[in-house]
Design a protein around this motif. Sequence first.
Motif, PDB file in Angstrom:
ATOM      1  N   ASP A   1       0.833  -1.213   0.000  1.00  0.00           N
ATOM      2  CA  ASP A   1       0.000   0.000   0.000  1.00  0.00           C
ATOM      3  C   ASP A   1       0.861   1.254   0.000  1.00  0.00           C
ATOM      4  O   ASP A   1       0.522   2.252  -0.641  1.00  0.00           O
ATOM      5  CB  ASP A   1      -0.918   0.023   1.222  1.00  0.00           C
ATOM      6  CG  ASP A   1      -2.015  -1.030   1.193  1.00  0.00           C
ATOM      7  OD1 ASP A   1      -2.335  -1.548   0.105  1.00  0.00           O
ATOM      8  OD2 ASP A   1      -2.557  -1.343   2.280  1.00  0.00           O
ATOM      9  N   THR A   2       1.967   1.223   0.740  1.00  0.00           N
ATOM     10  CA  THR A   2       2.828   2.416   0.794  1.00  0.00           C
ATOM     11  C   THR A   2       3.405   2.729  -0.582  1.00  0.00           C
ATOM     12  O   THR A   2       3.445   3.893  -0.995  1.00  0.00           O
ATOM     13  CB  THR A   2       3.978   2.223   1.804  1.00  0.00           C
ATOM     14  OG1 THR A   2       4.912   1.245   1.339  1.00  0.00           O
ATOM     15  CG2 THR A   2       3.451   1.827   3.176  1.00  0.00           C
ATOM     16  N   ALA A   3       3.860   1.692  -1.283  1.00  0.00           N
ATOM     17  CA  ALA A   3       4.447   1.906  -2.606  1.00  0.00           C
ATOM     18  C   ALA A   3       3.384   2.317  -3.616  1.00  0.00           C
ATOM     19  O   ALA A   3       3.633   3.150  -4.504  1.00  0.00           O
ATOM     20  CB  ALA A   3       5.163   0.643  -3.068  1.00  0.00           C
ATOM     21  N   GLN A   4       2.191   1.753  -3.484  1.00  0.00           N
ATOM     22  CA  GLN A   4       1.117   2.114  -4.401  1.00  0.00           C
ATOM     23  C   GLN A   4       0.711   3.571  -4.201  1.00  0.00           C
ATOM     24  O   GLN A   4       0.473   4.305  -5.166  1.00  0.00           O
ATOM     25  CB  GLN A   4      -0.076   1.186  -4.212  1.00  0.00           C
ATOM     26  CG  GLN A   4      -1.130   1.305  -5.318  1.00  0.00           C
ATOM     27  CD  GLN A   4      -2.187   0.225  -5.214  1.00  0.00           C
ATOM     28  OE1 GLN A   4      -2.080  -0.711  -4.417  1.00  0.00           O
ATOM     29  NE2 GLN A   4      -3.227   0.344  -6.021  1.00  0.00           N
ATOM     30  N   LEU A   5       0.650   4.012  -2.940  1.00  0.00           N
ATOM     31  CA  LEU A   5       0.362   5.427  -2.678  1.00  0.00           C
ATOM     32  C   LEU A   5       1.437   6.306  -3.308  1.00  0.00           C
ATOM     33  O   LEU A   5       1.122   7.338  -3.927  1.00  0.00           O
ATOM     34  CB  LEU A   5       0.293   5.673  -1.170  1.00  0.00           C
ATOM     35  CG  LEU A   5       0.089   7.135  -0.764  1.00  0.00           C
ATOM     36  CD1 LEU A   5      -1.278   7.657  -1.220  1.00  0.00           C
ATOM     37  CD2 LEU A   5       0.255   7.314   0.751  1.00  0.00           C
ATOM     38  N   ALA A   6       2.701   5.909  -3.166  1.00  0.00           N
ATOM     39  CA  ALA A   6       3.777   6.697  -3.762  1.00  0.00           C
ATOM     40  C   ALA A   6       3.599   6.814  -5.270  1.00  0.00           C
ATOM     41  O   ALA A   6       3.750   7.909  -5.841  1.00  0.00           O
ATOM     42  CB  ALA A   6       5.131   6.060  -3.435  1.00  0.00           C
ATOM     43  N   LYS A   7       3.269   5.726  -5.928  1.00  0.00           N
ATOM     44  CA  LYS A   7       3.074   5.747  -7.379  1.00  0.00           C
ATOM     45  C   LYS A   7       1.903   6.648  -7.766  1.00  0.00           C
ATOM     46  O   LYS A   7       1.962   7.374  -8.767  1.00  0.00           O
ATOM     47  CB  LYS A   7       2.857   4.326  -7.899  1.00  0.00           C
ATOM     48  CG  LYS A   7       4.085   3.434  -7.792  1.00  0.00           C
ATOM     49  CD  LYS A   7       3.803   2.023  -8.292  1.00  0.00           C
ATOM     50  CE  LYS A   7       4.991   1.099  -8.065  1.00  0.00           C
ATOM     51  NZ  LYS A   7       6.205   1.527  -8.800  1.00  0.00           N
ATOM     52  N   ILE A   8       0.835   6.588  -6.980  1.00  0.00           N
ATOM     53  CA  ILE A   8      -0.334   7.427  -7.262  1.00  0.00           C
ATOM     54  C   ILE A   8       0.027   8.900  -7.148  1.00  0.00           C
ATOM     55  O   ILE A   8      -0.309   9.722  -8.012  1.00  0.00           O
ATOM     56  CB  ILE A   8      -1.488   7.056  -6.304  1.00  0.00           C
ATOM     57  CG1 ILE A   8      -2.063   5.686  -6.675  1.00  0.00           C
ATOM     58  CG2 ILE A   8      -2.589   8.121  -6.319  1.00  0.00           C
ATOM     59  CD1 ILE A   8      -2.962   5.086  -5.607  1.00  0.00           C
ATOM     60  N   VAL A   9       0.721   9.252  -6.074  1.00  0.00           N
ATOM     61  CA  VAL A   9       1.107  10.653  -5.867  1.00  0.00           C
ATOM     62  C   VAL A   9       2.078  11.103  -6.952  1.00  0.00           C
ATOM     63  O   VAL A   9       1.942  12.198  -7.519  1.00  0.00           O
ATOM     64  CB  VAL A   9       1.706  10.831  -4.461  1.00  0.00           C
ATOM     65  CG1 VAL A   9       2.337  12.207  -4.307  1.00  0.00           C
ATOM     66  CG2 VAL A   9       0.625  10.621  -3.394  1.00  0.00           C
ATOM     67  N   MET A  10       3.049  10.263  -7.289  1.00  0.00           N
ATOM     68  CA  MET A  10       4.025  10.631  -8.311  1.00  0.00           C
ATOM     69  C   MET A  10       3.387  10.844  -9.673  1.00  0.00           C
ATOM     70  O   MET A  10       3.915  11.598 -10.507  1.00  0.00           O
ATOM     71  CB  MET A  10       5.103   9.547  -8.407  1.00  0.00           C
ATOM     72  CG  MET A  10       6.051   9.511  -7.222  1.00  0.00           C
ATOM     73  SD  MET A  10       7.156   8.070  -7.274  1.00  0.00           S
ATOM     74  CE  MET A  10       8.306   8.466  -5.954  1.00  0.00           C
ATOM     75  N   ALA A  11       2.243  10.201  -9.912  1.00  0.00           N
ATOM     76  CA  ALA A  11       1.563  10.327 -11.202  1.00  0.00           C
ATOM     77  C   ALA A  11       0.647  11.545 -11.279  1.00  0.00           C
ATOM     78  O   ALA A  11       0.126  11.860 -12.362  1.00  0.00           O
ATOM     79  CB  ALA A  11       0.759   9.060 -11.487  1.00  0.00           C
TER      80      ALA A  11
END
Length: 319
Positions: A158-168
């Motif tokens: 979940d932490t990495a997925q949140l990072a990807k969402i924010v980075m996009a």
Amino acid sequence: MPLIDMPLAELKKYNGINPCPADFNEYWDKSKEEMESTESNVELIPSDFQVPFAECFDLYFTGVRGARIHAKYLRPKGMNEPHPAVLQFHGYTSNSGDWNDKLNFVAMGYSVAALDARGQGGYSQDLGSVKGDTVHGHIMRGLDDKPENMLFRHIFLDTAQLAKIVMAMPEIDESRVGAMGFSQGGALTLACAALEPRIKKLAPVYPFLCDYKRVWEMDLAKDAYNDIRDYFRLFDPLHEREDEVFEKLGYIDLQYLVKHIKGEVLMGVGLMDNICPPSTQFSAYNKIASKKQMLIYPDYGHENIPTIMDKIYQFMMGL
């Protein structure tokens, strides 16, 4: 100086004792594939909390195994050009906290995303459905099931997925994203930067979830690590499966994930910490290969440490 753990010179060389599963790398490669194939279905809902210089949203996305995950998302009002962001992770069983304590970064021109760990004190779901113990705690959730069903695996993803969402997000400069947190939040900071190596700067403070066997051997499987003691007392009182248990916990032992971190690390440790022993934290720190610095507080334990947030704030100004 009083000691509750090894002398500092030994801590700086300590390499951990919890076993690492032979298929650890394959396990996490497959886990990341599952995350990347999950449709996030991101939803931004304006919050009731608003201030003149920020836009505040409840952010929801779908994580692995279908759980809807919640985070608070704040961004500077009217600032549409790409700018930095900071991801924040909270302590064990807690939540993403109040809106107001994130506004210092927004005032600096940064967006902030603060995750609710699934199934804990916030709004993220834990859809559960695993075999075995669910009586206490997340460390052992799924231990008697397949390794890919362990709950902290999902939370790390979940932490990495949140990072990807924010980075996009169009307003975010994907090359200028940081992460921070204390205790479990420190652990999730390490997990996030290991699973999403584009994290540029990370500030974990006394991170949890490292070197479980060391915790056990120090007789500190209590407080945050009480899950381990409960498991043995209830499900393996003769310790017939002890080696198996600690090897399986190795899948979610951050000392073996941190080798993938590429960002600059500012880590804080209190040498009197009897919740997350210093040696367990050094087991992870000593394996980080990127640029790093350890702030060492000899007289502090697992508690508020004066000036450390000021140091983290200034560290993040370099994003």
